[in-house]
Design an enzyme around this catalytic site. Sequence first.
Site, PDB file in Angstrom:
ATOM      1  N   ASP A   9       0.865  -1.162   0.000  1.00 38.03           N
ATOM      2  CA  ASP A   9       0.000   0.000   0.000  1.00 38.03           C
ATOM      3  C   ASP A   9       0.919   1.235   0.000  1.00 38.03           C
ATOM      4  OD1 ASP A   9      -2.380   1.521   0.467  1.00 38.03           O
ATOM      5  OD2 ASP A   9      -1.785   1.679   2.559  1.00 38.03           O
ATOM      6  N   LEU A  10       0.384   2.384  -0.349  1.00 36.01           N
ATOM      7  CA  LEU A  10       1.218   3.605  -0.369  1.00 36.01           C
ATOM      8  C   LEU A  10       0.935   4.503   0.828  1.00 36.01           C
ATOM      9  CD1 LEU A  10       3.082   5.739  -1.637  1.00 36.01           C
ATOM     10  CD2 LEU A  10       1.188   6.417  -3.094  1.00 36.01           C
ATOM     11  N   ASP A  11      -0.281   5.089   0.839  1.00 35.31           N
ATOM     12  CA  ASP A  11      -0.604   6.075   1.873  1.00 35.31           C
ATOM     13  C   ASP A  11      -0.598   5.420   3.254  1.00 35.31           C
ATOM     14  OD1 ASP A  11      -1.006   8.090  -0.003  1.00 35.31           O
ATOM     15  OD2 ASP A  11      -3.086   7.540  -0.310  1.00 35.31           O
ATOM     16  N   THR A  17       1.215  10.057   4.036  1.00 38.34           N
ATOM     17  CA  THR A  17       0.171  10.811   3.336  1.00 38.34           C
ATOM     18  C   THR A  17      -1.198  10.581   3.954  1.00 38.34           C
ATOM     19  OG1 THR A  17       0.449   9.048   1.747  1.00 38.34           O
ATOM     20  CG2 THR A  17       1.059  11.255   1.006  1.00 38.34           C
ATOM     21  N   LYS A  45      -9.400   5.407   5.619  1.00 39.09           N
ATOM     22  CA  LYS A  45      -8.112   4.919   5.117  1.00 39.09           C
ATOM     23  C   LYS A  45      -8.318   3.774   4.123  1.00 39.09           C
ATOM     24  CE  LYS A  45      -5.206   6.152   9.057  1.00 39.09           C
ATOM     25  NZ  LYS A  45      -4.415   5.626  10.184  1.00 39.09           N
ATOM     26  N   GLY A  46      -7.656   3.876   2.995  1.00 41.25           N
ATOM     27  CA  GLY A  46      -7.674   2.780   2.020  1.00 41.25           C
ATOM     28  C   GLY A  46      -8.868   2.809   1.077  1.00 41.25           C
ATOM     29  N   ARG A  49     -11.704   7.977  -3.031  1.00 38.83           N
ATOM     30  CA  ARG A  49     -12.059   9.366  -2.717  1.00 38.83           C
ATOM     31  C   ARG A  49     -13.580   9.521  -2.562  1.00 38.83           C
ATOM     32  NH1 ARG A  49      -9.732  12.980  -7.197  1.00 38.83           N
ATOM     33  NH2 ARG A  49      -7.955  11.632  -6.741  1.00 38.83           N
ATOM     34  N   SER A 116      -2.061   0.716  -4.419  1.00 38.72           N
ATOM     35  CA  SER A 116      -2.692   1.844  -3.723  1.00 38.72           C
ATOM     36  C   SER A 116      -4.043   2.164  -4.333  1.00 38.72           C
ATOM     37  CB  SER A 116      -1.782   3.073  -3.838  1.00 38.72           C
ATOM     38  OG  SER A 116      -2.448   4.226  -3.370  1.00 38.72           O
ATOM     39  N   ALA A 117      -4.962   2.661  -3.498  1.00 42.74           N
ATOM     40  CA  ALA A 117      -6.260   3.111  -3.998  1.00 42.74           C
ATOM     41  C   ALA A 117      -6.177   4.522  -4.552  1.00 42.74           C
ATOM     42  CB  ALA A 117      -7.278   3.067  -2.860  1.00 42.74           C
ATOM     43  N   SER A 118      -5.004   5.145  -4.414  1.00 42.39           N
ATOM     44  CA  SER A 118      -4.899   6.574  -4.740  1.00 42.39           C
ATOM     45  C   SER A 118      -4.595   6.845  -6.203  1.00 42.39           C
ATOM     46  CB  SER A 118      -3.809   7.216  -3.887  1.00 42.39           C
ATOM     47  OG  SER A 118      -3.626   8.555  -4.296  1.00 42.39           O
ATOM     48  N   ARG A 119      -5.360   7.770  -6.771  1.00 45.88           N
ATOM     49  CA  ARG A 119      -5.093   8.226  -8.144  1.00 45.88           C
ATOM     50  C   ARG A 119      -3.922   9.196  -8.176  1.00 45.88           C
ATOM     51  NH1 ARG A 119     -10.305   7.631 -11.450  1.00 45.88           N
ATOM     52  NH2 ARG A 119     -11.336   6.018 -10.256  1.00 45.88           N
ATOM     53  N   ASN A 120      -3.416   9.550  -6.995  1.00 43.84           N
ATOM     54  CA  ASN A 120      -2.230  10.412  -6.901  1.00 43.84           C
ATOM     55  C   ASN A 120      -0.963   9.590  -6.650  1.00 43.84           C
ATOM     56  OD1 ASN A 120      -3.376  13.234  -6.945  1.00 43.84           O
ATOM     57  ND2 ASN A 120      -4.579  12.376  -5.260  1.00 43.84           N
ATOM     58  N   LYS A 147     -10.778  -1.341  -2.211  1.00 47.64           N
ATOM     59  CA  LYS A 147     -10.648  -2.022  -0.922  1.00 47.64           C
ATOM     60  C   LYS A 147     -11.894  -1.705  -0.089  1.00 47.64           C
ATOM     61  CE  LYS A 147      -5.764  -0.852  -1.355  1.00 47.64           C
ATOM     62  NZ  LYS A 147      -4.622  -0.045  -0.863  1.00 47.64           N
ATOM     63  N   GLU A 171      -0.249  -3.231   4.554  1.00 49.39           N
ATOM     64  CA  GLU A 171      -1.324  -2.231   4.622  1.00 49.39           C
ATOM     65  C   GLU A 171      -1.397  -1.533   5.985  1.00 49.39           C
ATOM     66  OE1 GLU A 171      -3.936  -0.674   3.518  1.00 49.39           O
ATOM     67  OE2 GLU A 171      -4.104  -1.399   1.461  1.00 49.39           O
ATOM     68  N   ASP A 172      -1.913  -0.298   5.971  1.00 49.82           N
ATOM     69  CA  ASP A 172      -2.164   0.402   7.242  1.00 49.82           C
ATOM     70  C   ASP A 172      -3.662   0.526   7.534  1.00 49.82           C
ATOM     71  OD1 ASP A 172      -2.654   2.256   5.139  1.00 49.82           O
ATOM     72  OD2 ASP A 172      -2.541   3.896   6.595  1.00 49.82           O
TER      73      ASP A 172
HETATM   74  P1  B16 Z   1      -6.935   9.719  -3.926  1.00 40.67           P
HETATM   75  P2  B16 Z   1      -3.787   3.814  -0.143  1.00 40.67           P
HETATM   76  C1  B16 Z   1      -5.808   5.544  -0.327  1.00 40.67           C
HETATM   77  O1  B16 Z   1      -4.474   5.203  -0.579  1.00 40.67           O
HETATM   78  C2  B16 Z   1      -5.943   6.335   0.954  1.00 40.67           C
HETATM   79  O2  B16 Z   1      -5.651   5.521   2.071  1.00 40.67           O
HETATM   80  C3  B16 Z   1      -7.352   6.851   1.088  1.00 40.67           C
HETATM   81  O3  B16 Z   1      -7.455   7.642   2.260  1.00 40.67           O
HETATM   82  C4  B16 Z   1      -7.710   7.668  -0.154  1.00 40.67           C
HETATM   83  O4  B16 Z   1      -9.057   8.116  -0.097  1.00 40.67           O
HETATM   84  C5  B16 Z   1      -7.518   6.800  -1.395  1.00 40.67           C
HETATM   85  O5  B16 Z   1      -6.175   6.353  -1.436  1.00 40.67           O
HETATM   86  C6  B16 Z   1      -7.811   7.566  -2.669  1.00 40.67           C
HETATM   87  O6  B16 Z   1      -6.852   8.560  -2.816  1.00 40.67           O
HETATM   88  O7  B16 Z   1      -7.987  10.667  -3.475  1.00 40.67           O
HETATM   89  O8  B16 Z   1      -5.527  10.295  -3.889  1.00 40.67           O
HETATM   90  O9  B16 Z   1      -7.246   9.043  -5.230  1.00 40.67           O
HETATM   91  O10 B16 Z   1      -3.772   3.818   1.351  1.00 40.67           O
HETATM   92  O11 B16 Z   1      -4.620   2.712  -0.770  1.00 40.67           O
HETATM   93  O12 B16 Z   1      -2.393   3.930  -0.737  1.00 40.67           O
HETATM   94 MG    MG Z   2      -3.014   3.142   3.231  1.00 45.90          MG
END
Ligand code: B16
Ligand code: MG
Length: 221
Positions: A9-11, A17, A45-46, A49, A116-120, A147, A171-172
């Site tokens: 996982d990233l964040d 983050t 978390k996880g 958005r 990661s779930a993050s688009r960033n 997730k 994962e966190d």
């Molecule tokens: P974004 P992970 C997740 O990243 C975050 O834990 C979660 O808080 C966030 O809403 C999700 O990414 C989407 O992120 O808004 O940047 O697309 O923990 O799966 O690395």
């Molecule tokens: Mg995370």
Amino acid sequence: MQPKAFIFDLDGVLTDTAEFHYLAWKQIGEQLGIPVDRALNERLKGVSRMESLERILAAAPRPLHLSPGEKEQWATQKNALYQELIETIRPSDRLPGIDGLLNEIRSANILLALGSASRNANLVLERLGLADAFDYIVDAGQIRFGKPHPETFVNAADHFGLPYETCIGVEDSAAGIEAINAAGMFSVGIGSPDALSEAKYRVADTSLLTLGGILEAYGIG
Ligand code: B16
Ligand code: MG
């Protein structure tokens, strides 16, 4: 048997983050009149958005009915706040123990993926100087079910053509641990026992992560 891949996982795992996501949602909550505290944040978390926004709206003291367009606007505003916050990220913001663990995994010839779930995610990886550290990066934009659904982790294992039980997820978040377990992989949790009771192996923070510790728990110690 030696595991074949780690899926990170990233964040909240590679860097903090998770705190920036929290601060951004807290500001959005203030504008919506919904208090976002750390207990609510734990459930964000996880998750994606939009799902995070839905969970915040569900916690409103008085029901708020937003149109899909309004929800999009709030989610976009949150992302703008978040992107401002992550501008400060530097390679020195990699969490303690992460460099050592990534090096140990690499030296053991085990594959590395980012789930990661993050688009960033790519932006953050670049800022951390980790853009080339992974053999495969799951594209959150291509994942239909976030997730706690196992798709993110299954996507990485399928890319490598690996049986799921040969993969370890790190994962966190409670949602992430549930996703790893549902994929039939070995789950490593970073954080408190209350939030991560389902993790197969858990440490309080990243400084306590070692490949030896994880492999011992995985079963080859
Ligand atoms: P974004 P992970 C997740 O990243 C975050 O834990 C979660 O808080 C966030 O809403 C999700 O990414 C989407 O992120 O808004 O940047 O697309 O923990 O799966 O690395
Ligand atoms: Mg995370």
